[in-house]
Design a protein around this motif. Structure first.
Motif, PDB file in Angstrom:
ATOM      1  N   THR A   1       0.843  -1.190   0.000  1.00  0.00           N
ATOM      2  CA  THR A   1       0.000   0.000   0.000  1.00  0.00           C
ATOM      3  C   THR A   1       0.879   1.241   0.000  1.00  0.00           C
ATOM      4  O   THR A   1       1.948   1.257   0.608  1.00  0.00           O
ATOM      5  CB  THR A   1      -0.931   0.045   1.216  1.00  0.00           C
ATOM      6  OG1 THR A   1      -1.715   1.245   1.163  1.00  0.00           O
ATOM      7  CG2 THR A   1      -0.164   0.045   2.523  1.00  0.00           C
TER       8      THR A   1
ATOM      9  N   PRO B   1     -16.358  -1.389  -6.655  1.00  0.00           N
ATOM     10  CA  PRO B   1     -15.348  -0.439  -7.127  1.00  0.00           C
ATOM     11  C   PRO B   1     -15.588   0.918  -6.471  1.00  0.00           C
ATOM     12  O   PRO B   1     -16.703   1.437  -6.487  1.00  0.00           O
ATOM     13  CB  PRO B   1     -15.606  -0.362  -8.640  1.00  0.00           C
ATOM     14  CG  PRO B   1     -16.446  -1.553  -8.968  1.00  0.00           C
ATOM     15  CD  PRO B   1     -17.249  -1.841  -7.739  1.00  0.00           C
TER      16      PRO B   1
ATOM     17  N   ASP C   1     -10.404   4.924  -7.376  1.00  0.00           N
ATOM     18  CA  ASP C   1      -9.380   4.220  -8.158  1.00  0.00           C
ATOM     19  C   ASP C   1      -9.267   2.744  -7.791  1.00  0.00           C
ATOM     20  O   ASP C   1      -8.548   1.995  -8.465  1.00  0.00           O
ATOM     21  CB  ASP C   1      -8.018   4.891  -7.948  1.00  0.00           C
ATOM     22  CG  ASP C   1      -7.961   6.293  -8.549  1.00  0.00           C
ATOM     23  OD1 ASP C   1      -8.737   6.563  -9.485  1.00  0.00           O
ATOM     24  OD2 ASP C   1      -7.154   7.107  -8.064  1.00  0.00           O
ATOM     25  N   TYR C   2      -9.964   2.331  -6.745  1.00  0.00           N
ATOM     26  CA  TYR C   2      -9.920   0.926  -6.324  1.00  0.00           C
ATOM     27  C   TYR C   2     -11.007   0.161  -7.075  1.00  0.00           C
ATOM     28  O   TYR C   2     -12.068  -0.149  -6.548  1.00  0.00           O
ATOM     29  CB  TYR C   2     -10.090   0.825  -4.804  1.00  0.00           C
ATOM     30  CG  TYR C   2      -8.945   1.450  -4.051  1.00  0.00           C
ATOM     31  CD1 TYR C   2      -7.782   0.742  -3.796  1.00  0.00           C
ATOM     32  CD2 TYR C   2      -9.025   2.771  -3.611  1.00  0.00           C
ATOM     33  CE1 TYR C   2      -6.718   1.324  -3.110  1.00  0.00           C
ATOM     34  CE2 TYR C   2      -7.969   3.370  -2.931  1.00  0.00           C
ATOM     35  CZ  TYR C   2      -6.825   2.634  -2.691  1.00  0.00           C
ATOM     36  OH  TYR C   2      -5.769   3.218  -2.027  1.00  0.00           O
ATOM     37  N   ARG C   3     -10.711  -0.166  -8.316  1.00  0.00           N
ATOM     38  CA  ARG C   3     -11.715  -0.741  -9.203  1.00  0.00           C
ATOM     39  C   ARG C   3     -12.000  -2.202  -8.902  1.00  0.00           C
ATOM     40  O   ARG C   3     -12.972  -2.778  -9.429  1.00  0.00           O
ATOM     41  CB  ARG C   3     -11.283  -0.606 -10.675  1.00  0.00           C
ATOM     42  CG  ARG C   3     -10.932   0.815 -11.109  1.00  0.00           C
ATOM     43  CD  ARG C   3     -11.947   1.842 -10.632  1.00  0.00           C
ATOM     44  NE  ARG C   3     -13.284   1.607 -11.178  1.00  0.00           N
ATOM     45  CZ  ARG C   3     -14.372   2.193 -10.721  1.00  0.00           C
ATOM     46  NH1 ARG C   3     -14.317   3.018  -9.697  1.00  0.00           N
ATOM     47  NH2 ARG C   3     -15.539   1.942 -11.276  1.00  0.00           N
ATOM     48  N   GLU C   4     -11.182  -2.841  -8.079  1.00  0.00           N
ATOM     49  CA  GLU C   4     -11.377  -4.250  -7.727  1.00  0.00           C
ATOM     50  C   GLU C   4     -11.730  -4.419  -6.253  1.00  0.00           C
ATOM     51  O   GLU C   4     -11.599  -5.513  -5.705  1.00  0.00           O
ATOM     52  CB  GLU C   4     -10.117  -5.044  -8.063  1.00  0.00           C
ATOM     53  CG  GLU C   4      -9.802  -5.031  -9.548  1.00  0.00           C
ATOM     54  CD  GLU C   4      -8.474  -5.676  -9.868  1.00  0.00           C
ATOM     55  OE1 GLU C   4      -8.418  -6.483 -10.817  1.00  0.00           O
ATOM     56  OE2 GLU C   4      -7.485  -5.377  -9.174  1.00  0.00           O
TER      57      GLU C   4
ATOM     58  N   LEU D   1     -11.850  -2.603  -2.088  1.00  0.00           N
ATOM     59  CA  LEU D   1     -10.952  -1.907  -1.163  1.00  0.00           C
ATOM     60  C   LEU D   1     -11.007  -2.537   0.213  1.00  0.00           C
ATOM     61  O   LEU D   1     -12.081  -2.840   0.734  1.00  0.00           O
ATOM     62  CB  LEU D   1     -11.367  -0.431  -1.064  1.00  0.00           C
ATOM     63  CG  LEU D   1     -10.700   0.424   0.009  1.00  0.00           C
ATOM     64  CD1 LEU D   1      -9.211   0.575  -0.257  1.00  0.00           C
ATOM     65  CD2 LEU D   1     -11.377   1.797   0.093  1.00  0.00           C
TER      66      LEU D   1
ATOM     67  N   TYR E   1      -5.036   1.890   3.219  1.00  0.00           N
ATOM     68  CA  TYR E   1      -5.939   1.438   2.168  1.00  0.00           C
ATOM     69  C   TYR E   1      -5.196   0.440   1.289  1.00  0.00           C
ATOM     70  O   TYR E   1      -4.088   0.723   0.827  1.00  0.00           O
ATOM     71  CB  TYR E   1      -6.381   2.605   1.283  1.00  0.00           C
ATOM     72  CG  TYR E   1      -7.237   3.671   1.921  1.00  0.00           C
ATOM     73  CD1 TYR E   1      -7.320   3.842   3.305  1.00  0.00           C
ATOM     74  CD2 TYR E   1      -7.952   4.552   1.132  1.00  0.00           C
ATOM     75  CE1 TYR E   1      -8.108   4.837   3.864  1.00  0.00           C
ATOM     76  CE2 TYR E   1      -8.748   5.563   1.671  1.00  0.00           C
ATOM     77  CZ  TYR E   1      -8.808   5.698   3.046  1.00  0.00           C
ATOM     78  OH  TYR E   1      -9.586   6.686   3.596  1.00  0.00           O
TER      79      TYR E   1
ATOM     80  N   SER F   1      -5.711  -2.326  -2.075  1.00  0.00           N
ATOM     81  CA  SER F   1      -6.541  -2.841  -3.165  1.00  0.00           C
ATOM     82  C   SER F   1      -6.890  -4.306  -2.919  1.00  0.00           C
ATOM     83  O   SER F   1      -5.988  -5.122  -2.691  1.00  0.00           O
ATOM     84  CB  SER F   1      -5.809  -2.706  -4.489  1.00  0.00           C
ATOM     85  OG  SER F   1      -6.450  -3.469  -5.501  1.00  0.00           O
TER      86      SER F   1
ATOM     87  N   THR G   1     -17.037  -7.775  -8.458  1.00  0.00           N
ATOM     88  CA  THR G   1     -17.412  -6.407  -8.085  1.00  0.00           C
ATOM     89  C   THR G   1     -18.871  -6.088  -8.389  1.00  0.00           C
ATOM     90  O   THR G   1     -19.268  -4.921  -8.386  1.00  0.00           O
ATOM     91  CB  THR G   1     -16.513  -5.396  -8.816  1.00  0.00           C
ATOM     92  OG1 THR G   1     -16.682  -5.556 -10.229  1.00  0.00           O
ATOM     93  CG2 THR G   1     -15.051  -5.599  -8.446  1.00  0.00           C
TER      94      THR G   1
END
Length: 431
Positions: free
Chosen positions: A24, A375, A378-381, A383, A407, A409, A423
C-alpha cells in the motif's frame, strides 16, 4: 451458556507456508493518543459506498476519545467529529469504539444512510446521518441520536462507569425496513442485538436481546481451559461482521478465535468456532507484578490453530455471487490477515501481510478492518481499509502513541492468494 461446536483447523497442501505480501502507498494522517493530539486513538473503520459516483465514497473511523474521522478515497481528512456527551441527563463524554454502515434507514420522511457507532463511556449506540453527497459534502456526518436511549449492558450509570460496556459493533439488515446492531461487551462474553428505530425524528434502538458466549473450553486431554486475563475480565469479543445474505455473524473472541453465530440470537443453532488462535488451550497464569499472562508449563503446546495469533481482531465479509466470497480476519499478534471461505465450513484460504511502499510504513497490530467488493474511486477491484498501530515512518513522532489507517486494493490481495474478484453491485444485499 450456549452449547458450541468446534471446527477443525485443516491444513491446505500446495499453499505457501508463510503469508503473502501485498503493498500500500495510501494511508490516513497520523492520530496521536495524547492531550496534544486530542486523545485520538484509531481503532475501527467502515466504508460507505456512494450509490452513483464511487469517487464520493467515504471512510469513517473511530478514534475513541478523539471521536470520529471522515476520509476520502485518497485518505485525506474531510471531517473530525469530537466524542461529545451522549444526549442523556447522566451523560459522559463519549468514547467511540467501533463503527459500521446502515443503508436505507427510515428517518422522518426520508430514507438515509447512517454510520452506527458504539459509545463505550455511555454504553449505548450513537447515530450519524451521512450526507448523500458523501466526500463532496461540506459536513459528511451529522449526529441524529435520539435522547435518553437505554444502556445496552448495564442497569445504571454507576455500573457503566465500571467499564464493561458497549464495545464491538456490526450492522445487520435482514430485509428492507429492518436494521439491527450487533454489539459486544467489553471484558465479558456477552453479545447483544438491538433493533434500530426512529424516535421523535431521530434514531434510537429497542428490543435488546443478549446471549453469553463461552468463557471456558473442554480440551481433548480432559482438562478445561480458561483464557488468562487480568482479574475481573473475561475473554471478550470485539471484531464482528454480519453476512447480510445468510445472517451469519462472524465474531472474533480475542484470545480464543473466530466464531460463526447464526442470527437472530435464538440459540437454536449452536455457535461454531471456525478457527482457533495458536495458543488456544495453553494454560497460563496471571502475574500481578508484570500484569501479563505466562504459560504455567513452558512446554505446553495447547490445541490451537495455525493461522491466528492472539488477539484475533478485525472481521469483515467480502461478497461474491451465489454465496461465494470471503471472511477476512486480522491476526493482531503477528501483523497478518487470514482469508476464509464464505461458504461451507469457512475453510482458511491463505494469509497475507501489508507492506508499505513509497514512504508508507508496514501495517502493524491491526485492530479493526473493513472491506468492500464494490469499485470505489481508483480501487476498481474493491478496497480493504485496515487499522495500523503503531504508525511509524517519516514525520511520525514515535515517542507518542501513533495510529492511522491504510488502504489496500482487494485486487492485490486476490492475486496474491488466488482469490476470485467479483465487483457486482448485487452481491451485498444492502446496496
Amino acid at each position: 451458556m450456549l452449547a458450541t461446536t468446534l471446527a477443525a483447523s485443516p491444513a491446505h497442501a500446495g499453499r505457501p507456508s508463510g503469508p503473502a505480501v501485498v503493498t500500500t502507498d495510501n494511508e490516513t494522517p497520523v492520530l496521536y493518543d495524547d492531550e496534544q493530539g486530542g486523545n485520538a486513538s484509531g481503532d475501527d473503520p467502515a466504508i460507505w459506498v456512494h450509490p452513483g459516483d464511487s469517487r464520493r465514497s467515504i471512510v469513517v473511523v473511530t478514534a475513541k476519545e478523539g471521536g470520529l474521522r471522515v476520509y476520502d478515497l485518497a485518505s485525506r481528512e474531510l471531517q473530525a467529529l469530537p466524542a461529545t456527551a451522549a444526549p442523556r441527563p447522566d451523560a459522559a463524554l463519549g468514547r467511540y469504539n467501533n463503527v459500521d454502515m446502515a443503508y436505507g434507514v427510515k428517518l422522518g420522511r426520508q430514507t438515509v444512510d447512517v454510520a452506527v457507532v458504539s459509545d463505550r463511556y455511555n454504553d449505548q449506540l450513537r447515530f450519524f446521518r451521512i450526507d448523500p453527497a458523501g466526500a463532496a459534502a461540506r459536513t459528511p456526518l451529522v449526529e441524529v441520536t435520539a435522547p435518553n436511549q437505554r444502556f445496552l449492558f448495564n442497569p445504571d450509570r454507576a455500573a457503566v462507569d465500571e467499564g464493561h460496556s458497549a464495545y464491538g459493533l456490526a450492522v445487520w439488515q435482514p430485509k428492507r425496513g429492518e436494521t439491527y446492531a450487533v454489539i459486544t461487551q467489553e471484558g465479558a462474553t456477552t453479545v447483544a442485538t438491538a433493533r434500530i428505530v426512529e424516535v421523535g425524528g431521530k434514531l434510537g434502538y429497542t428490543g435488546v436481546r443478549t446471549i453469553t458466549m463461552p468463557r471456558s473450553f473442554p480440551l481433548p486431554d480432559g482438562t478445561t481451559w480458561t483464557p488468562c486475563d487480568e482479574p475481573g475480565a473475561l475473554p471478550q469479543l470485539e471484531g464482528v461482521a454480519v453476512d447480510q445474505a445468510s445472517g451469519a455473524l462472524y465474531a472474533a473472541q480475542e484470545d480464543v478465535g473466530v466464531w460463526r453465530i447464526q442470527l437472530p440470537l435464538t440459540g437454536r443453532v449452536a455457535p461454531r468456532l471456525v478457527d482457533r488462535v495458536r495458543d488456544f488451550g495453553i494454560h497460563d497464569a496471571y502475574d500481578p507484578e508484570t500484569e501479563e499472562c505466562a504459560p504455567i508449563d513452558p512446554s505446553d503446546t495447547g490445541f490451537g490453530g495455525t493461522h491466528l495469533t492472539a488477539d484475533a481482531e478485525g472481521v469483515d465479509v467480502y461478497y461474491g455471487h451465489g454465496g461465494r466470497g470471503y471472511v477476512i480476519v486480522s491476526s493482531q499478534g503477528d501483523d497478518t490477515y487470514t482469508v476464509y471461505d464464505r461458504e461451507g465450513r469457512n475453510r482458511p484460504l491463505g494469509t497475507f501481510r501489508v507492506r508499505g511502499v513509497r514512504g508508507v510504513d508496514d501495517v502493524n497490530g491491526s485492530d479493526g478492518l473493513a472491506v468492500t467488493n464494490r469499485p470505489v474511486g481508483d480501487y476498481r477491484e474493491g478496497l480493504l481499509v485496515t487499522h495500523d498501530e503503531p504508525e511509524t515512518g517519516p514525520g511520525v513522532d514515535e515517542s507518542r502513541d501513533a495510529t492511522n489507517f491504510s488502504y489496500v486494493s482487494f485486487g492485490a490481495i486476490a492475486r496474491a492468494l488466488n482469490l476470485r474478484i467479483d465487483t457486482s453491485a448485487g452481491n451485498d444485499p444492502r446496496f
